[in-house]
Design an enzyme around this catalytic site. Structure first.
Site, PDB file in Angstrom:
ATOM      1  N   ASN A   9       0.823  -1.323  -0.003  1.00  0.00           N
ATOM      2  CA  ASN A   9       0.064  -0.164  -0.004  1.00  0.00           C
ATOM      3  C   ASN A   9       1.104   1.216   0.030  1.00  0.00           C
ATOM      4  OD1 ASN A   9      -1.823   2.120   0.763  1.00  0.00           O
ATOM      5  ND2 ASN A   9      -2.380   1.427   2.595  1.00  0.00           N
ATOM      6  N   LYS A  11      -0.089   4.309  -0.217  1.00  0.00           N
ATOM      7  CA  LYS A  11      -0.271   5.253   0.145  1.00  0.00           C
ATOM      8  C   LYS A  11      -0.350   6.833  -0.267  1.00  0.00           C
ATOM      9  CE  LYS A  11       0.004   3.167   4.739  1.00  0.00           C
ATOM     10  NZ  LYS A  11       0.044   3.164   6.232  1.00  0.00           N
ATOM     11  N   HIS A  94      -9.362   1.106   5.009  1.00  0.00           N
ATOM     12  CA  HIS A  94      -7.908   1.209   5.772  1.00  0.00           C
ATOM     13  C   HIS A  94      -8.235   2.131   6.934  1.00  0.00           C
ATOM     14  CE1 HIS A  94      -3.936   2.416   6.634  1.00  0.00           C
ATOM     15  NE2 HIS A  94      -3.542   1.163   5.978  1.00  0.00           N
ATOM     16  N   GLU A  96      -6.577   4.595   8.070  1.00  0.00           N
ATOM     17  CA  GLU A  96      -6.459   5.915   7.816  1.00  0.00           C
ATOM     18  C   GLU A  96      -7.704   6.488   7.174  1.00  0.00           C
ATOM     19  OE1 GLU A  96      -2.647   5.223   5.633  1.00  0.00           O
ATOM     20  OE2 GLU A  96      -1.960   4.859   7.565  1.00  0.00           O
ATOM     21  N   GLU A 166      -5.278  -5.028  10.579  1.00  0.00           N
ATOM     22  CA  GLU A 166      -4.151  -4.285  10.862  1.00  0.00           C
ATOM     23  C   GLU A 166      -4.446  -3.467  12.291  1.00  0.00           C
ATOM     24  OE1 GLU A 166      -2.231  -2.698   6.954  1.00  0.00           O
ATOM     25  OE2 GLU A 166      -4.142  -1.687   7.189  1.00  0.00           O
ATOM     26  N   GLY A 172       2.662   2.014  10.780  1.00  0.00           N
ATOM     27  CA  GLY A 172       3.569   3.181  10.613  1.00  0.00           C
ATOM     28  C   GLY A 172       4.369   3.519  11.950  1.00  0.00           C
ATOM     29  N   SER A 212       3.611  -2.299  10.356  1.00  0.00           N
ATOM     30  CA  SER A 212       5.115  -2.405  10.532  1.00  0.00           C
ATOM     31  C   SER A 212       5.703  -3.741  10.154  1.00  0.00           C
ATOM     32  CB  SER A 212       5.550  -1.858  11.854  1.00  0.00           C
ATOM     33  OG  SER A 212       5.120  -0.565  12.050  1.00  0.00           O
TER      34      SER A 212
HETATM   35  P1  PGA Z   1       2.960  -0.042   7.590  1.00  0.00           P
HETATM   36  O1  PGA Z   1       1.585   0.271   6.977  1.00  0.00           O
HETATM   37  O2  PGA Z   1       3.633  -1.131   6.946  1.00  0.00           O
HETATM   38  O3  PGA Z   1       3.796   1.322   7.292  1.00  0.00           O
HETATM   39  O4  PGA Z   1       2.995  -0.170   9.166  1.00  0.00           O
HETATM   40  C1  PGA Z   1       0.657  -0.795   7.009  1.00  0.00           C
HETATM   41  C2  PGA Z   1      -0.568  -0.211   6.220  1.00  0.00           C
HETATM   42  O5  PGA Z   1      -1.054   0.804   6.697  1.00  0.00           O
HETATM   43  O6  PGA Z   1      -1.145  -1.119   5.473  1.00  0.00           O
END
Ligand code: PGA
Length: 249
Positions: A9, A11, A94, A96, A166, A172, A212
């Protein structure tokens, strides 16, 4: 055997030139695992990414879409628009999107319906925030997110659904769920599916872990029996790291 999937992803990262550069690096990588590989560039670069990867096994997928067919929704993208640029899979829900753009379970249920009606495969994301994990309420939260957005579906719809657990506190942040925490939650998710739709269906749905995932922890997380792959954010922006994760299976 469930499909193993590693999806990147991207983003809101990478303009057109950067997308081309990263895709060129991805094409130079060697895949040694059976995992299906997907990347989700931003909307403006989907068509170019699709053209560049047309003859490759890497699938280009979208990060989001609107539930309406078309109309007065300034700034939004519809399912048929995604399909017209070669997209066959869309990420929905997601954290976010939920946190910054107010996407609720009710909105997500509509998005899932629209995506499936257009024969798009859905990677449906959900997960608890830190406070829920600390208070021990994480299973209730996850169960609610799945039920509210997906349990109106008929069993047959699940052949086009991939789940992505997640935990918000791990996205992140550099902090991952331990492999045991991931396994426990994935087993709980499968049990939740089994209670509603039966064991056969529950055992057929791929459940990805996200939060992560890096080259140094992917193998241990993927070794867990109910973890069928990963949704990768930060590490998907580097071709070597991403393929180290892909090849961790
Ligand atoms: P990340 O993001 O690997 O940077 O923690 C995962 C995601 O948001 O799908």
């Amino acid at each position: 055997m469930r499909q193993q999937i590693v999806a990147g992803n991207w983003k809101m990262n990478n303009d057109l030139a950067q997308t081309e550069t990263l895709i060129t690096s991805l094409k130079n990588q060697t895949k040694t695992s059976n995992a299906e590989v997907m990347i989700a560039p931003t909307f403006t670069n989907l068509w170019q990414a699709y053209q560049t990867l047309k003859d490759d096994t890497i699938e280009v997928i979208a990060q989001n879409m609107h539930f309406a067919e078309n109309g007065a929704y300034t700034g939004e993208i519809s399912a048929s628009m995604l399909k017209s640029v070669g997209v066959k899979t869309v990420i929905l829900g997601h954290s976010e999107r939920r946190e910054y753009f107010g996407e609720t379970d009710t909105i997500l249920a509509k998005k899932v319906d629209t995506a499936l009606a257009h024969h798009l495969r859905v990677i449906f994301c959900f997960g608890e925030v830190l406070a829920d994990r600390k208070s021990g309420n994480h299973e209730n939260i996850v169960e609610g997110q799945i039920k509210n957005a997906l349990f109106h579906l008929e069993a047959s719809a699940f052949k086009n659904i991939v789940l992505a657990y997640e935990p918000v506190w791990a996205i992140g942040t550099g902090e991952t769920a331990t492999p045991e925490q991931a396994q426990d939650m994935h087993a709980f998710i499968r049990k939740t599916l089994a209670n509603k739709y039966g064991n056969d269906l529950a055992n057929s749905v791929s459940i990805l872990y996200g939060g992560s995932v890096k080259p140094n922890n992917a193998q241990e997380i993927f070794s867990k029996p109910d973890v069928d792959g990963g949704l990768i954010g930060g590490a998907a922006l580097n071709a070597n790291d991403f393929f180290a994760i892909v090849n961790a299976f």
